[in-house]
Every structure is written in structure tokens, then in C-alpha cells.
Write a protein that holds these residues in place. Sequence first.
Motif, mmCIF file in Angstrom:
data_model
loop_
_atom_site.group_PDB
_atom_site.id
_atom_site.type_symbol
_atom_site.label_atom_id
_atom_site.label_comp_id
_atom_site.label_asym_id
_atom_site.label_seq_id
_atom_site.Cartn_x
_atom_site.Cartn_y
_atom_site.Cartn_z
ATOM 1 N N VAL A 65 0.869 -1.071 -0.004
ATOM 2 C CA VAL A 65 -0.026 -0.018 -0.070
ATOM 3 C C VAL A 65 0.737 1.332 0.159
ATOM 4 O O VAL A 65 2.004 1.327 0.542
ATOM 5 C CB VAL A 65 -0.971 -0.154 1.360
ATOM 6 C CG1 VAL A 65 -1.728 1.406 1.493
ATOM 7 C CG2 VAL A 65 -1.941 -1.357 1.113
ATOM 8 N N VAL A 66 0.424 2.343 -0.694
ATOM 9 C CA VAL A 66 0.899 3.644 -0.610
ATOM 10 C C VAL A 66 -0.088 4.675 -0.348
ATOM 11 O O VAL A 66 -1.465 4.564 -0.633
ATOM 12 C CB VAL A 66 1.610 4.081 -2.028
ATOM 13 C CG1 VAL A 66 1.736 5.590 -2.169
ATOM 14 C CG2 VAL A 66 2.699 3.073 -2.329
ATOM 15 N N ILE A 67 0.218 5.608 0.505
ATOM 16 C CA ILE A 67 -0.471 6.507 1.275
ATOM 17 C C ILE A 67 -0.346 7.839 0.669
ATOM 18 O O ILE A 67 0.904 8.171 0.795
ATOM 19 C CB ILE A 67 -0.728 6.508 2.784
ATOM 20 C CG1 ILE A 67 -1.112 5.202 3.567
ATOM 21 C CG2 ILE A 67 -1.419 7.717 3.339
ATOM 22 C CD1 ILE A 67 -0.843 4.960 4.748
ATOM 23 N N VAL A 68 -1.361 8.419 0.259
ATOM 24 C CA VAL A 68 -0.929 9.802 -0.359
ATOM 25 C C VAL A 68 -2.004 10.590 0.202
ATOM 26 O O VAL A 68 -3.175 10.729 0.232
ATOM 27 C CB VAL A 68 -1.144 9.983 -1.899
ATOM 28 C CG1 VAL A 68 -0.662 11.327 -2.345
ATOM 29 C CG2 VAL A 68 -0.582 8.662 -2.473
ATOM 30 N N ASN A 80 -4.341 17.271 -8.051
ATOM 31 C CA ASN A 80 -5.228 16.704 -6.936
ATOM 32 C C ASN A 80 -5.336 15.248 -7.176
ATOM 33 O O ASN A 80 -4.719 14.466 -8.115
ATOM 34 C CB ASN A 80 -6.533 17.581 -6.987
ATOM 35 C CG ASN A 80 -7.387 17.256 -8.294
ATOM 36 O OD1 ASN A 80 -7.302 16.127 -8.852
ATOM 37 N ND2 ASN A 80 -7.563 18.450 -9.078
ATOM 38 N N GLY A 81 -6.269 14.548 -6.317
ATOM 39 C CA GLY A 81 -6.256 13.055 -6.082
ATOM 40 C C GLY A 81 -7.070 12.696 -7.486
ATOM 41 O O GLY A 81 -6.937 11.545 -7.962
ATOM 42 N N ILE A 82 -8.065 13.724 -8.028
ATOM 43 C CA ILE A 82 -8.782 13.036 -9.192
ATOM 44 C C ILE A 82 -7.882 12.940 -10.365
ATOM 45 O O ILE A 82 -7.825 12.079 -11.169
ATOM 46 C CB ILE A 82 -9.856 14.145 -9.512
ATOM 47 C CG1 ILE A 82 -10.791 14.384 -8.275
ATOM 48 C CG2 ILE A 82 -10.542 13.816 -10.819
ATOM 49 C CD1 ILE A 82 -11.613 15.675 -8.431
ATOM 50 N N GLU A 83 -7.050 13.981 -10.525
ATOM 51 C CA GLU A 83 -5.962 13.732 -11.644
ATOM 52 C C GLU A 83 -4.941 12.627 -11.450
ATOM 53 O O GLU A 83 -4.813 11.955 -12.391
ATOM 54 C CB GLU A 83 -5.288 14.926 -11.784
ATOM 55 C CG GLU A 83 -6.223 16.192 -12.243
ATOM 56 C CD GLU A 83 -5.145 17.469 -12.337
ATOM 57 O OE1 GLU A 83 -4.455 17.897 -13.475
ATOM 58 O OE2 GLU A 83 -4.940 18.156 -11.113
ATOM 59 N N LEU A 136 -4.264 4.370 -0.754
ATOM 60 C CA LEU A 136 -5.207 5.337 -0.315
ATOM 61 C C LEU A 136 -4.804 6.761 -0.520
ATOM 62 O O LEU A 136 -3.880 7.315 -0.223
ATOM 63 C CB LEU A 136 -4.838 5.196 1.460
ATOM 64 C CG LEU A 136 -5.712 4.135 2.141
ATOM 65 C CD1 LEU A 136 -5.072 4.041 3.485
ATOM 66 C CD2 LEU A 136 -7.147 4.482 1.983
ATOM 67 N N LEU A 137 -5.734 7.353 -1.367
ATOM 68 C CA LEU A 137 -5.653 8.706 -2.003
ATOM 69 C C LEU A 137 -6.382 9.740 -1.515
ATOM 70 O O LEU A 137 -7.811 9.396 -1.670
ATOM 71 C CB LEU A 137 -5.543 8.590 -3.621
ATOM 72 C CG LEU A 137 -5.241 9.698 -4.309
ATOM 73 C CD1 LEU A 137 -4.040 10.028 -4.561
ATOM 74 C CD2 LEU A 137 -5.845 9.151 -5.798
ATOM 75 N N ASP A 138 -6.010 10.808 -0.989
ATOM 76 C CA ASP A 138 -6.921 12.079 -0.723
ATOM 77 C C ASP A 138 -7.210 12.841 -2.062
ATOM 78 O O ASP A 138 -6.445 12.828 -2.843
ATOM 79 C CB ASP A 138 -5.827 13.016 0.350
ATOM 80 C CG ASP A 138 -6.658 14.037 0.813
ATOM 81 O OD1 ASP A 138 -7.884 13.909 1.034
ATOM 82 O OD2 ASP A 138 -5.887 15.193 0.995
#
Length: 217
Positions: free
Chosen positions: A9-12, A66-69, A57-59
Motif C-alpha cells: 500500500v501507498v498512502i497519499v 489533486n487526487g482526481i487527476e 489510499l488517495l486523498d
Amino acid sequence: MEIAKDINVVIVEDYNLTRTVERYMCQRFKNIKVGADFDNAEDALAYIAKNKVDMVLLDMWLPKMNGIEASNILKRVNPELKIIMVVPNLHEQGLLGSIFANVDAFALNDLDIHHFEKIMNIIFNGGYWFDFRFLHMIFKLVSILPKTDYYYLKEVLTPVELNVISLVLQGVSKEDIAVSLNIGVMDLYVYINSILKKLAKTDMAEQMLRCVKYDMV
């Protein structure tokens, strides 16, 4: 947790405390390894391009990209990557832009360990997951759509999809909605995903995406 394989997992997340909480939550499960965490999407994308990552896990709100892009870039590079987008529970109109994200789950930022485990089991078995509070906020916006958007949705939404929107707005649980429609919960998530894709084609949704991109909400 029912998933047998180890999950990298990577957390952003740009807020340090939230990042720490999410790392702790992941570490509660023996088959989850947090490879790295980042406070911005650019560094996360560079890391993911060079390392084996199963889930992010993306904010939604991040500095610069941003997380959408970021979600759309990540899915183009690796369609098998699982992404949980964490969205704020404020700024309802800003949330409408989040439906353009290419993710497997939408969770609010009070995500707890119980729901996290449930989400993991669903998305790693090919399903989608939506926090119904998030859906309630999104579907509430349907009532204030401009006339052209409203008539467009009226034409493209199926009777079942319209019924789903109505039941979510009434606060009916996903289990009860599934029973009412005589479908499984996983099938309900498929209907919801279809609704969001149609809602994303409205002018208002595209306007909200531009607002999110330029941090105007």
C-alpha cells in the motif's frame, strides 16, 4: 481479513496526522505492508512507477496535482491497481468533481478500521464500494442541477437508477435498497457506478471539476 495475498500500500495524504492514522490502520493487518507515504501526488506517482504497489489510499485534496487527476494517471498506467479515494465531508458542491476520479472506492475522511477491512475485501474481489453518506451528498445535488442537466439525466437514467437515487436520499440502507430492488448489494454498486458516470456528463459536474482543479471550492 479474507484476502490471502500480501498487499503493498501507498498512502497519499498531505495532512500529517491523517497520514499517520492511515498508516497505523493499515499496520493492524498482518498482510498489509505500507511501502511509503507521501504528502503530494507527484512524488507518489514517481514511487509507484518504480515499485510494486497493489493499492493506494488517495486523498482528494492535494497540493498541485489533486487526487482526481492522480487517480486517472495511475489507472492508465496500471488498471489493476486498487484505489480508495478519501473525500472530505464538507463542501458538497466540490464533491461533485470527485466523480471524475477513476477509483474502486469512495470513503469519507472519518474512515475507520471496520469499514477499511470491508472495503478491502470488496475491491480485491472485483467490486466497488461507496460510503452512502458520500452518495447522499452527491445525489442531493441532482435536485439543484440546471434544467438542461436535469432533463438530460431524466432521459438517460433508467427507472431502477432513479429509484436508487430516491432511496439513498431517503436514508435507506444499502442492504434494504438491495432487498427492495431484488438485487445483491454488489449489483447495487454497479447501478451506482452507472449513475455517477452519467452524472459526470452534466455541465454542472464538469464545472465542479474545473473548480476542484483550480481550488476554487
